[in-house]
Enzyme design. Structure first.
Site, PDB file in Angstrom:
ATOM      1  N   LYS A   1      16.555 -16.668  27.542  1.00 44.09           N
ATOM      2  CA  LYS A   1      16.685 -16.382  28.966  1.00 44.09           C
ATOM      3  C   LYS A   1      15.418 -15.755  29.545  1.00 44.09           C
ATOM      4  O   LYS A   1      15.122 -15.934  30.731  1.00 44.09           O
ATOM      5  CB  LYS A   1      17.888 -15.454  29.202  1.00 44.09           C
TER       6      LYS A   1
ATOM      7  N   SER B   1      -4.892 -34.597  39.156  1.00 42.51           N
ATOM      8  CA  SER B   1      -3.555 -34.253  38.679  1.00 42.51           C
ATOM      9  C   SER B   1      -2.493 -34.587  39.738  1.00 42.51           C
ATOM     10  O   SER B   1      -2.262 -35.748  40.033  1.00 42.51           O
ATOM     11  CB  SER B   1      -3.513 -32.779  38.282  1.00 42.51           C
TER      12      SER B   1
END
Length: 281
Positions: free
Chosen positions: A137, A85
């Site tokens: 949020k 990765s």
């Protein structure tokens, strides 16, 4: 004193080691080491990578610094036990890549995890009152499930990050997009398989990579000195309050486990370019 140091460095191989999870500390130390390689005038860099990956932003900054350094220094990446990765991503900043036949690599993709403790909190009678400026949020809040719109927002984020990863591999390895996507689905593979896929140039050990680096710089592999570029750590530093080793000793956890625990806490809710086998911290 600067010119003699540069003259000596021009006959040496610089070596930088990237080990463990890639996060802020790794980025700072690697960027500082890369600056040293450039300033001292080393002709070639051996980049030893033994990492499962890590945070996206930190991996990108290391890669960008390597790309800039490519203009002045030859770079050979050597994949160790695991280079997956984000480890693969920073390897794309090298001119050439060597891996062991059994190196675990690949895992090209993005993962983002959050913790949902809603049921546990209900059992212990804990709840939260949230006041927020917008509906998203508190996305990935640990006290509730994701909504469908939130899942789509995060999926779009992941897809964008994945596209950046794929494009970097395409450009660095001179492969077609469809070719990269055919194996960039999160799977891991060996160094032997990686060379067949075009992700790696050669198979060999770290010593083989060192000799290759020397040849690229026009140095004698038998005589060229390999200098590890790292920040010096005073012996007594490990005993000072606040030091990572001291903290690990106080909580009676192995250093590696403590390191992974710190990474998990710091990266919770962040998109990661990281190989995360089940059961591992």
């Amino acid at each position: 004193m600067i010119w003699p140091l540069k003259s000596a460095a021009r006959k040496q191989i610089a070596k930088i080691e990237v080990t463990g999870a890639i996060a802020g500390g790794t980025r700072k130390s690697v960027l500082k080491a890369l600056k040293t390689v450039e300033e001292k005038g080393y002709p070639v860099l051996l980049l030893r990578i033994d990492s499962p990956g890590g945070t996206v932003g930190d991996s990108q900054e290391i890669y960008s610094a390597l790309k800039r350094l490519q203009e002045k220094v030859k770079i050979v990446a050597s994949f160790g036990n695991i280079s997956a990765s984000g480890g693969v991503y920073i390897g794309m900043g090298a001119h050439y890549i060597m891996a062991n036949p059994g190196t675990i690599t690949g895992s090209i993709g993005v993962i983002l995890r959050g913790n949902n403790l809603e049921r546990l909190l209900e059992k212990v009678g804990v709840s939260f009152k949230v006041v927020k400026s917008g509906p998203y949020k508190d996305i990935l809040a640990f006290d509730r499930e994701l909504t469908e719109p939130e899942e789509q927002i995060l999926q779009d984020l992941i897809d964008t990050s994945y596209g950046q990863f794929v494009q970097t591999v395409v450009e660095a390895r001179k492969l077609e997009v469809d070719t990269v996507k055919s194996f960039a689905d999160g799977r891991v593979f060996t160094g032997q398989q990686a060379i067949e896929l075009g992700l790696v140039d050669r198979l060999g050990t770290e010593e083989d990579a060192r000799c290759w680096a020397a040849e690229l710089a026009g140095l004698d592999p038998e005589k060229a000195k390999c200098t590890v570029i790292e920040e010096p750590k005073p012996f007594w530093n490990r005993f000072l309050p606040g030091n990572d080793s001291a903290r690990s000793a106080r909580v009676a956890l192995p250093v590696e486990m403590q390191s992974w625990l710190n990474f998990e806490m710091a990266s919770n809710g962040l998109p990661l370019w990281m190989y995360r086998p089940s059961g591992r911290l």
